[in-house]
Write a protein that holds these residues in place. Sequence first.
Motif: not given
Length: 218
Positions: A96-111
């Motif tokens: 679950p925390f890996d999922a949250l971590r992945r989302f945070v970095h992906a959301a940054a790339d989505e501006r």
Amino acid sequence: MQTATAPVAAEPRRAPRPRADALRNRERIIAAAREMFVEYGAERPLDEIARRAGVGNATIYRHFADRRELITSVVLSVMDRVSAQAEAAAAEEADPFDALRRFVHAAADERIGALCPMLSDTFDQDQAELNAARERLERDVEGLMRRAREAGRLRADVAVGDLMVALSQLTRPLPGTPCPNIDQFVHRHLQLFLDGLQAPARSELPGSAATLDDLRKS
């Protein structure tokens, strides 16, 4: 004696589908505006957005009646893309925390910093499409955080609003500075932030956890 034939009802006329090049131009404008909103704010002149998109000023006005409509389209695009990233992370990451971590970095790339105009008093919040996109985003991100919290990986005193504020702030340049190379630092600083989200918490946060509704009222 011939039987009268019933008149055949005319088929309703269908609105013509947008041409492929028109759709591409619209996406280029939204992408350029998304980048410039993050770098400079939502008041950047439309002719500068047109130049970055590689289109003429008239093309912007063929797709968007005014700046407000363009801002709303950018916000909707970012929310939809970020929600899709949250859903993919939840479906594909076992931890679950890996999922949250992945989302945070992906959301940054989505501006995701391009959502900041939503906090302005001049932004029209009461639109059905906008409310639906906002509810989807809040539901998806809260789902990621809830699973990480229940697994004992996420500290209990943070909420969706806390995450979104930090994401927006850490992915935008400081006001008045162009910071052309900010991208090389963003993911490094996000990783520091994520370390601070993990349980057990090392300190007690002041105030209360922020929801997206709290941000809209601020």
